[in-house]
Design a protein around this motif. Structure first.
Motif, PDB file in Angstrom:
ATOM      1  N   GLY A  88       0.817  -1.212   0.000  1.00  0.00           N
ATOM      2  CA  GLY A  88       0.000   0.000   0.000  1.00  0.00           C
ATOM      3  C   GLY A  88       0.847   1.257   0.000  1.00  0.00           C
ATOM      4  N   LEU A  89       1.990   1.190   0.668  1.00  0.00           N
ATOM      5  CA  LEU A  89       2.910   2.326   0.678  1.00  0.00           C
ATOM      6  C   LEU A  89       3.474   2.579  -0.713  1.00  0.00           C
ATOM      7  N   CYS A  90       3.764   1.520  -1.426  1.00  0.00           N
ATOM      8  CA  CYS A  90       4.276   1.664  -2.791  1.00  0.00           C
ATOM      9  C   CYS A  90       3.192   2.175  -3.738  1.00  0.00           C
ATOM     10  N   ALA A  91       2.048   1.492  -3.766  1.00  0.00           N
ATOM     11  CA  ALA A  91       0.967   1.902  -4.669  1.00  0.00           C
ATOM     12  C   ALA A  91       0.393   3.259  -4.265  1.00  0.00           C
ATOM     13  N   GLY A  92       0.239   3.491  -2.981  1.00  0.00           N
ATOM     14  CA  GLY A  92      -0.282   4.772  -2.511  1.00  0.00           C
ATOM     15  C   GLY A  92       0.693   5.907  -2.760  1.00  0.00           C
ATOM     16  N   GLY A  93       1.990   5.615  -2.696  1.00  0.00           N
ATOM     17  CA  GLY A  93       2.989   6.642  -2.988  1.00  0.00           C
ATOM     18  C   GLY A  93       2.948   7.082  -4.444  1.00  0.00           C
ATOM     19  N   VAL A  94       2.761   6.119  -5.341  1.00  0.00           N
ATOM     20  CA  VAL A  94       2.631   6.461  -6.763  1.00  0.00           C
ATOM     21  C   VAL A  94       1.366   7.278  -6.999  1.00  0.00           C
ATOM     22  N   LEU A  95       0.262   6.826  -6.407  1.00  0.00           N
ATOM     23  CA  LEU A  95      -1.004   7.562  -6.543  1.00  0.00           C
ATOM     24  C   LEU A  95      -0.905   8.957  -5.928  1.00  0.00           C
ATOM     25  N   ALA A  96      -0.260   9.055  -4.774  1.00  0.00           N
ATOM     26  CA  ALA A  96      -0.114  10.351  -4.108  1.00  0.00           C
ATOM     27  C   ALA A  96       0.732  11.311  -4.938  1.00  0.00           C
ATOM     28  N   SER A  97       1.788  10.816  -5.558  1.00  0.00           N
ATOM     29  CA  SER A  97       2.611  11.678  -6.424  1.00  0.00           C
ATOM     30  C   SER A  97       1.817  12.186  -7.615  1.00  0.00           C
ATOM     31  N   MET A  98       1.030  11.303  -8.215  1.00  0.00           N
ATOM     32  CA  MET A  98       0.224  11.728  -9.356  1.00  0.00           C
ATOM     33  C   MET A  98      -0.848  12.735  -8.927  1.00  0.00           C
ATOM     34  N   LEU A  99      -1.449  12.514  -7.760  1.00  0.00           N
ATOM     35  CA  LEU A  99      -2.444  13.471  -7.262  1.00  0.00           C
ATOM     36  C   LEU A  99      -1.801  14.801  -6.886  1.00  0.00           C
ATOM     37  N   THR A 100      -0.591  14.756  -6.358  1.00  0.00           N
ATOM     38  CA  THR A 100       0.127  15.994  -6.051  1.00  0.00           C
ATOM     39  C   THR A 100       0.370  16.787  -7.328  1.00  0.00           C
ATOM     40  N   LEU A 101       0.801  16.109  -8.378  1.00  0.00           N
ATOM     41  CA  LEU A 101       1.036  16.772  -9.658  1.00  0.00           C
ATOM     42  C   LEU A 101      -0.258  17.347 -10.223  1.00  0.00           C
ATOM     43  N   TRP A 102      -1.330  16.564 -10.205  1.00  0.00           N
ATOM     44  CA  TRP A 102      -2.595  17.040 -10.768  1.00  0.00           C
ATOM     45  C   TRP A 102      -3.170  18.202  -9.957  1.00  0.00           C
ATOM     46  N   THR A 103      -3.189  18.053  -8.638  1.00  0.00           N
ATOM     47  CA  THR A 103      -3.757  19.104  -7.792  1.00  0.00           C
ATOM     48  C   THR A 103      -2.945  20.386  -7.888  1.00  0.00           C
ATOM     49  N   GLY A 104      -1.630  20.263  -7.834  1.00  0.00           N
ATOM     50  CA  GLY A 104      -0.777  21.452  -7.893  1.00  0.00           C
ATOM     51  C   GLY A 104      -0.844  22.176  -9.215  1.00  0.00           C
ATOM     52  N   SER A 105      -0.995  21.435 -10.310  1.00  0.00           N
ATOM     53  CA  SER A 105      -1.064  22.098 -11.616  1.00  0.00           C
ATOM     54  C   SER A 105      -2.474  22.572 -11.966  1.00  0.00           C
ATOM     55  N   THR A 106      -3.475  22.079 -11.260  1.00  0.00           N
ATOM     56  CA  THR A 106      -4.853  22.492 -11.533  1.00  0.00           C
ATOM     57  C   THR A 106      -5.254  23.714 -10.726  1.00  0.00           C
ATOM     58  N   PHE A 107      -4.913  23.733  -9.454  1.00  0.00           N
ATOM     59  CA  PHE A 107      -5.316  24.817  -8.555  1.00  0.00           C
ATOM     60  C   PHE A 107      -4.142  25.739  -8.295  1.00  0.00           C
ATOM     61  N   THR A 108      -4.387  27.030  -8.318  1.00  0.00           N
ATOM     62  CA  THR A 108      -3.363  28.025  -8.043  1.00  0.00           C
ATOM     63  C   THR A 108      -3.649  28.654  -6.697  1.00  0.00           C
ATOM     64  N   LEU A 109      -2.702  28.527  -5.787  1.00  0.00           N
ATOM     65  CA  LEU A 109      -2.841  29.129  -4.464  1.00  0.00           C
ATOM     66  C   LEU A 109      -1.777  30.199  -4.286  1.00  0.00           C
ATOM     67  N   GLY A 110      -2.073  31.142  -3.430  1.00  0.00           N
ATOM     68  CA  GLY A 110      -1.093  32.177  -3.113  1.00  0.00           C
ATOM     69  C   GLY A 110      -1.037  33.254  -4.181  1.00  0.00           C
ATOM     70  N   ALA A 111      -0.238  34.243  -3.903  1.00  0.00           N
ATOM     71  CA  ALA A 111      -0.059  35.344  -4.837  1.00  0.00           C
ATOM     72  C   ALA A 111       0.948  34.936  -5.901  1.00  0.00           C
TER      73      ALA A 111
END
Length: 178
Positions: A88-111
């Protein structure tokens, strides 16, 4: 069997939730590269900008740090279900990295501010957050599984009969008779 599947699923879902939060953090901390809007479309306004490299660096720091944290917590919490939690740590880590990339590139926070020298009449806009070095996507699962394995190896060696070769007593050195 049900408990193993549950341990795997809880690990993957927990890391996925952390991945979404990490994406928002990455979006808030990373600088944006300046782009110029021209007649040919959007082009990089400053070819010498370090913003693209900084975005990769922030991604690696955030996901690598969370990978180490998750690997340590998973090892301490999963003493009964080691293999399902490790998978789960391996599969969840891959999923978490992909979600980090998608969330960070989709939503803009801060100035978001960019600065670049532009010709008169050319508008400078911040670019979308993206990775230029796709190898940093493996930092979360690699560091998480690596720390988990290191901790398990140290723990296994401490309890191993290999620590006492040739039938030596298992008493500490200061308690041996002279």
């Amino acid at each position: 069997m049900t408990r193993e599947v549950r341990a795997f699923a809880v690990t993957v879902l927990t890391l996925a939730a952390l991945g979404a939060a990490a994406g928002l953090l990455w979006s808030g901390l990373s600088p944006r590269a300046p782009y110029a809007i021209t007649d040919q479309g959007t082009v990089l306004a400053d070819p010498t900008t370090q913003a693209l490299i900084a975005a990769d660096g922030w991604f690696a720091v955030i996901t690598g740090g969370l990978g180490l944290l998750c690997g340590g917590v998973a090892w301490f919490a999963a003493r009964r279900w080691m293999l399902p939690v490790l998978l789960g740590l391996c599969a969840g880590g891959v999923l978490a990295s992909m979600l980090t990339l998608w969330t960070g590139s989709t939503f803009t926070l801060g100035a978001v501010t960019v600065s670049a020298a532009a010709a008169p009449g050319v508008k400078i806009v911040p670019g979308a957050l993206k990775l230029t070095a796709s190898g940093v996507l493996v930092s979360w699962p690699l560091l998480g599984v690596g720390l988990f394995g290191l901790l398990e190896g140290m723990h296994g060696y401490r309890e191993s009969p290999l620590r006492h070769p040739y039938g030596e007593p298992s008493t500490p050195l200061d308690h041996r008779p002279l």
